[in-house]
Design a protein around this motif. Structure first.
Motif, PDB file in Angstrom:
ATOM      1  N   ASP A 113       0.887  -1.239   0.052  1.00 34.60           N
ATOM      2  CA  ASP A 113       0.005  -0.088  -0.050  1.00 34.60           C
ATOM      3  C   ASP A 113       0.779   1.182  -0.066  1.00 34.60           C
ATOM      4  O   ASP A 113       0.743   2.216  -0.671  1.00 34.60           O
ATOM      5  CB  ASP A 113      -1.054   0.128   0.958  1.00 34.60           C
ATOM      6  CG  ASP A 113      -2.059  -1.053   1.205  1.00 34.60           C
ATOM      7  OD1 ASP A 113      -2.106  -1.395   0.145  1.00 34.60           O
ATOM      8  OD2 ASP A 113      -2.361  -1.529   2.403  1.00 34.60           O
ATOM      9  N   ASN A 114       1.868   1.356   0.743  1.00 39.03           N
ATOM     10  CA  ASN A 114       2.794   2.470   1.022  1.00 39.03           C
ATOM     11  C   ASN A 114       4.386   1.827   0.591  1.00 39.03           C
ATOM     12  O   ASN A 114       5.075   1.769   1.343  1.00 39.03           O
ATOM     13  CB  ASN A 114       2.771   2.984   2.238  1.00 39.03           C
ATOM     14  CG  ASN A 114       1.255   3.284   2.821  1.00 39.03           C
ATOM     15  OD1 ASN A 114       0.430   4.265   2.427  1.00 39.03           O
ATOM     16  ND2 ASN A 114       0.925   2.584   3.579  1.00 39.03           N
ATOM     17  N   THR A 115       4.393   1.474  -0.724  1.00 39.24           N
ATOM     18  CA  THR A 115       5.700   0.840  -0.974  1.00 39.24           C
ATOM     19  C   THR A 115       6.693   1.704  -0.859  1.00 39.24           C
ATOM     20  O   THR A 115       7.908   0.928  -0.865  1.00 39.24           O
ATOM     21  CB  THR A 115       5.412   0.393  -2.454  1.00 39.24           C
ATOM     22  OG1 THR A 115       5.243   1.661  -3.276  1.00 39.24           O
ATOM     23  CG2 THR A 115       4.302  -0.602  -2.757  1.00 39.24           C
ATOM     24  N   GLU A 116       6.894   2.929  -0.788  1.00 40.16           N
ATOM     25  CA  GLU A 116       7.862   3.730  -0.612  1.00 40.16           C
ATOM     26  C   GLU A 116       8.535   3.570   0.807  1.00 40.16           C
ATOM     27  O   GLU A 116       9.738   3.562   0.975  1.00 40.16           O
ATOM     28  CB  GLU A 116       7.590   5.275  -0.790  1.00 40.16           C
ATOM     29  CG  GLU A 116       6.712   5.967   0.350  1.00 40.16           C
ATOM     30  CD  GLU A 116       5.345   5.714   0.419  1.00 40.16           C
ATOM     31  OE1 GLU A 116       4.705   5.917   1.197  1.00 40.16           O
ATOM     32  OE2 GLU A 116       4.875   5.051  -0.516  1.00 40.16           O
TER      33      GLU A 116
ATOM     34  N   ARG B  36      11.092   0.709   0.946  1.00 39.99           N
ATOM     35  CA  ARG B  36      12.483   0.907   0.212  1.00 39.99           C
ATOM     36  C   ARG B  36      13.106   1.982   0.904  1.00 39.99           C
ATOM     37  O   ARG B  36      14.277   1.878   1.296  1.00 39.99           O
ATOM     38  CB  ARG B  36      11.926   1.576  -1.184  1.00 39.99           C
ATOM     39  CG  ARG B  36      11.178   0.582  -1.761  1.00 39.99           C
ATOM     40  CD  ARG B  36      10.468   1.149  -2.930  1.00 39.99           C
ATOM     41  NE  ARG B  36       9.711   0.189  -3.696  1.00 39.99           N
ATOM     42  CZ  ARG B  36       8.803   0.444  -4.742  1.00 39.99           C
ATOM     43  NH1 ARG B  36       8.639   1.875  -4.918  1.00 39.99           N
ATOM     44  NH2 ARG B  36       7.991  -0.365  -5.130  1.00 39.99           N
TER      45      ARG B  36
ATOM     46  N   MET C 162       8.750  -3.951  -8.868  1.00 30.80           N
ATOM     47  CA  MET C 162       8.377  -2.547  -7.813  1.00 30.80           C
ATOM     48  C   MET C 162       7.327  -1.943  -8.808  1.00 30.80           C
ATOM     49  O   MET C 162       6.278  -1.300  -8.215  1.00 30.80           O
ATOM     50  CB  MET C 162       9.601  -1.793  -7.843  1.00 30.80           C
ATOM     51  CG  MET C 162      10.643  -2.432  -6.922  1.00 30.80           C
ATOM     52  SD  MET C 162      12.173  -1.759  -6.893  1.00 30.80           S
ATOM     53  CE  MET C 162      12.034  -0.204  -6.313  1.00 30.80           C
ATOM     54  N   TYR C 163       7.309  -1.656  -9.985  1.00 28.47           N
ATOM     55  CA  TYR C 163       6.496  -1.093 -10.720  1.00 28.47           C
ATOM     56  C   TYR C 163       5.135  -1.575 -10.756  1.00 28.47           C
ATOM     57  O   TYR C 163       4.093  -0.968 -10.553  1.00 28.47           O
ATOM     58  CB  TYR C 163       6.932  -0.952 -12.386  1.00 28.47           C
ATOM     59  CG  TYR C 163       6.141  -0.418 -13.200  1.00 28.47           C
ATOM     60  CD1 TYR C 163       5.493   0.957 -13.535  1.00 28.47           C
ATOM     61  CD2 TYR C 163       5.259  -1.236 -13.959  1.00 28.47           C
ATOM     62  CE1 TYR C 163       4.694   1.267 -14.142  1.00 28.47           C
ATOM     63  CE2 TYR C 163       3.960  -0.916 -14.882  1.00 28.47           C
ATOM     64  CZ  TYR C 163       3.961   0.481 -14.984  1.00 28.47           C
ATOM     65  OH  TYR C 163       3.127   1.009 -15.896  1.00 28.47           O
TER      66      TYR C 163
ATOM     67  N   ASP D 213       3.496  -0.913  -7.346  1.00 30.85           N
ATOM     68  CA  ASP D 213       3.186   0.618  -7.175  1.00 30.85           C
ATOM     69  C   ASP D 213       1.915   0.909  -8.035  1.00 30.85           C
ATOM     70  O   ASP D 213       1.156   1.404  -7.745  1.00 30.85           O
ATOM     71  CB  ASP D 213       4.328   1.453  -7.939  1.00 30.85           C
ATOM     72  CG  ASP D 213       5.388   1.711  -6.960  1.00 30.85           C
ATOM     73  OD1 ASP D 213       5.454   1.155  -5.891  1.00 30.85           O
ATOM     74  OD2 ASP D 213       6.538   2.052  -7.529  1.00 30.85           O
ATOM     75  N   ARG D 214       1.959   0.067  -9.204  1.00 33.41           N
ATOM     76  CA  ARG D 214       0.693  -0.052 -10.005  1.00 33.41           C
ATOM     77  C   ARG D 214      -0.505  -0.273  -9.437  1.00 33.41           C
ATOM     78  O   ARG D 214      -1.680   0.210  -9.233  1.00 33.41           O
ATOM     79  CB  ARG D 214       0.962  -0.593 -11.472  1.00 33.41           C
ATOM     80  CG  ARG D 214      -0.323  -0.531 -12.245  1.00 33.41           C
ATOM     81  CD  ARG D 214      -0.072  -1.161 -13.542  1.00 33.41           C
ATOM     82  NE  ARG D 214      -0.028  -2.762 -13.335  1.00 33.41           N
ATOM     83  CZ  ARG D 214      -0.788  -3.478 -13.265  1.00 33.41           C
ATOM     84  NH1 ARG D 214      -2.303  -3.311 -13.216  1.00 33.41           N
ATOM     85  NH2 ARG D 214      -0.513  -4.876 -12.932  1.00 33.41           N
TER      86      ARG D 214
ATOM     87  N   SER E 142      -0.927  -0.731  -6.169  1.00 30.75           N
ATOM     88  CA  SER E 142      -1.077   0.196  -4.938  1.00 30.75           C
ATOM     89  C   SER E 142      -1.945   1.341  -5.568  1.00 30.75           C
ATOM     90  O   SER E 142      -2.888   1.887  -4.663  1.00 30.75           O
ATOM     91  CB  SER E 142       0.060   0.435  -4.340  1.00 30.75           C
ATOM     92  OG  SER E 142      -0.019   1.789  -3.376  1.00 30.75           O
ATOM     93  N   GLU E 143      -1.502   2.168  -6.722  1.00 33.18           N
ATOM     94  CA  GLU E 143      -2.256   3.173  -6.912  1.00 33.18           C
ATOM     95  C   GLU E 143      -3.682   2.780  -7.449  1.00 33.18           C
ATOM     96  O   GLU E 143      -4.606   3.730  -7.410  1.00 33.18           O
ATOM     97  CB  GLU E 143      -1.501   3.764  -8.275  1.00 33.18           C
ATOM     98  CG  GLU E 143      -0.074   4.445  -7.908  1.00 33.18           C
ATOM     99  CD  GLU E 143      -0.276   5.676  -6.698  1.00 33.18           C
ATOM    100  OE1 GLU E 143      -1.136   6.383  -6.867  1.00 33.18           O
ATOM    101  OE2 GLU E 143       0.371   5.513  -5.783  1.00 33.18           O
TER     102      GLU E 143
ATOM    103  N   LYS F 126      -6.045   2.823  -3.988  1.00 32.16           N
ATOM    104  CA  LYS F 126      -6.016   4.027  -3.208  1.00 32.16           C
ATOM    105  C   LYS F 126      -7.352   4.894  -3.535  1.00 32.16           C
ATOM    106  O   LYS F 126      -8.010   4.975  -2.382  1.00 32.16           O
ATOM    107  CB  LYS F 126      -4.614   5.010  -3.479  1.00 32.16           C
ATOM    108  CG  LYS F 126      -3.590   4.488  -2.798  1.00 32.16           C
ATOM    109  CD  LYS F 126      -2.304   5.382  -3.022  1.00 32.16           C
ATOM    110  CE  LYS F 126      -1.105   4.650  -2.273  1.00 32.16           C
ATOM    111  NZ  LYS F 126      -0.053   5.576  -2.616  1.00 32.16           N
TER     112      LYS F 126
END
Length: 458
Positions: free
Chosen positions: A394-397, A400, A425-426, A429-430, A432-433, A436
């Motif tokens: 959900d908050n992948t940053e 990292r 990772m992409y 992120d996809r 997750s977005e 949201k």
């Protein structure tokens, strides 16, 4: 221990013994008295408020009353009393003051730990890596004994046993027996629970197995092997007959979600004697992680809806590891629980395969004082929207940044992909977005943007 602490401890013991007498005599008719005695064991207003909340929930919901009455009426008295003493009295009440002591040294002791003594398993489930491990990879009985002893001394009286298969190491029964004031929950495929093992679990009273099911026979055998579903059904019958408390664990994917949340499936589990289901989202970890197996955003929110509905409409308790995050303040990994893998790396979560501390040659408490765990605790919750609790999906940053800042190392060959593989990772992120905006809508409509952000009193 000063005189006030000693008096308080003695009072709690008196009240607990009184409660045990009520459980022993006629528990289904003494629930009101039991709640009254429990109230007398707590000293903080927030604790009393939580107990009152549970009591009111019990009084106002006929299905919940039926559920509780079923537990106290049909559970073996030894198992029922052990559950009350080990979980409620020791883990929640007595253990709290013990756990608070480490704060003076700059650490925080979790409420519970997850422990994987072995990664071996007697099954060869699709996508599982257990076949890659041998007995030499296990934690020895002496070392498991040390870890449980140190956890208990720190105030941890609830330990979940994972793997691999928890019952593959017969010495775990010795551990359960030796630490009879600790509550143990092995997450098991069930196939190694024989009538003799079931008898032992009943005798011990402090073991609450969680049996893994992917659904009915087609779904379960399709992943775990022919005949496994029927073996688990037989184990449920054995445990129910003996009055042992047990539940079911379901790894939920986009392919089985409708089955494991269906009325037909839940009704079958209730009939078999299961008291709860624990739903985990399929996570892209382990061998050959596949993002396409994860729940879609719509399915993920639907799982939360079904979990809440089952709790209010059936005499059964369900936990959704992700969608129930609003009730516990978001992600609690590294703060209220952690995982010790079979190499003795201390990870914040069973899904977060990163660590900075291995405790083979050092005390368990050292892991809780590391910069890694402090950083996680300082950042929690990772999102004000508690339907977005996870640092992995959900908050992948977060994962990292934390790995980079603390130097955490991957504890699984595929874990590094989370922080090093651009393509992987992409995709995370996809996903997750995509989730949201839907999570934002549900957070507003279902929870009115309110959750329990303060779990510090646990």
């Amino acid at each position: 221990m000063n005189i006030i602490d000693s008096m308080e401890k003695n009072l709690k013991e008196v009240l607990i013994n009184s409660t045990l007498e009520l459980l022993d005599k006629n528990p289904e008719k003494n629930i009101e008295k039991i709640f009254s005695l429990i109230r007398k064991t707590v000293k903080y207003p927030d604790e009393k408020a939580r107990i009152d909340f549970v009591y009111n929930y019990y009084k106002e919901n006929k299905v919940t009353q039926k559920f509780v009455q079923d537990i106290v009426k049909n559970t073996d008295k030894n198992c029922l009393k052990k559950f009350f003493v080990n979980f409620f009295a020791n883990a929640v009440w007595f253990g709290k003051d013990q756990r608070a002591k480490l704060e003076q040294e700059g650490g925080e002791v979790p409420l519970l730990i997850l422990l994987s003594p072995s990664m071996r398993c007697n099954l060869r489930c699709t996508g599982c890596y257990a076949g890659n491990y041998s007995k030499e990879d296990d934690i020895s009985e002496e070392e498991v004994d040390r870890l449980v002893k140190e956890a208990r001394e720190l105030g941890i009286y609830y330990i979940i046993i994972l793997g691999g298969e928890p019952f593959i190491n017969k010495y775990m029964l010795n551990i359960y027996e030796k630490y009879n004031d600790v509550m143990f929950t092995p997450f098991t495929n069930g196939t190694l629970i024989t009538p003799e093992v079931a008898d032992k679990i009943k005798e011990l009273g402090n073991v609450v197995p969680m049996l893994s099911l992917e659904g009915f026979e087609e779904e379960t055998d399709g992943r775990r092997g022919k005949g496994v579903f029927n073996k688990v059904m037989n184990v449920m019958d054995m445990l129910k007959e003996r009055g042992v408390l047990f539940g079911v664990s379901s790894a939920t994917t986009r392919y089985n979600i409708d089955t494991v949340t269906s009325d037909k499936f839940i009704d079958m589990l209730i009939e078999k004697g299961s008291k709860m289901s624990w739903y985990f989202l399929y996570m892209p970890v382990g061998e050959n992680p596949n993002i396409k197996t994860m729940l879609t955003p719509e399915q993920r929110l639907y799982l939360g809806e079904r979990t809440r509905k089952i709790r209010t409409e059936k005499p059964y308790f369900t936990i959704d590891f992700f969608n129930d995050a609003p009730y516990v303040g978001g992600c609690i990994a590294g703060k209220y629980y952690c995982h010790i893998n079979s190499k003795e790396d201390v990870e914040p979560c069973i899904f977060a395969h990163f660590a900075t501390c291995n405790i083979k040659d050092k005390p368990l408490k050292e892991a809780f004082k590391t910069e890694y765990f402090k950083e996680l605790r300082d950042r929690q919750p990772y999102n004000r929207n508690l339907l977005l609790p996870c640092m992995m999906i959900d908050n992948t940053e977060v994962i990292r940044e934390v790995v980079a800042k603390t130097g955490a190392y991957p504890t699984d060959p595929n874990a590094a992909r989370m922080v090093e593989d651009p393509e992987f990772m992409y995709e995370l992120d996809r996903l997750s977005e995509e989730f949201k905006p839907k999570a934002k809508k549900a957070w507003k409509e279902v929870f009115d943007e309110k959750g329990n952000y303060d779990m510090s009193k646990l």
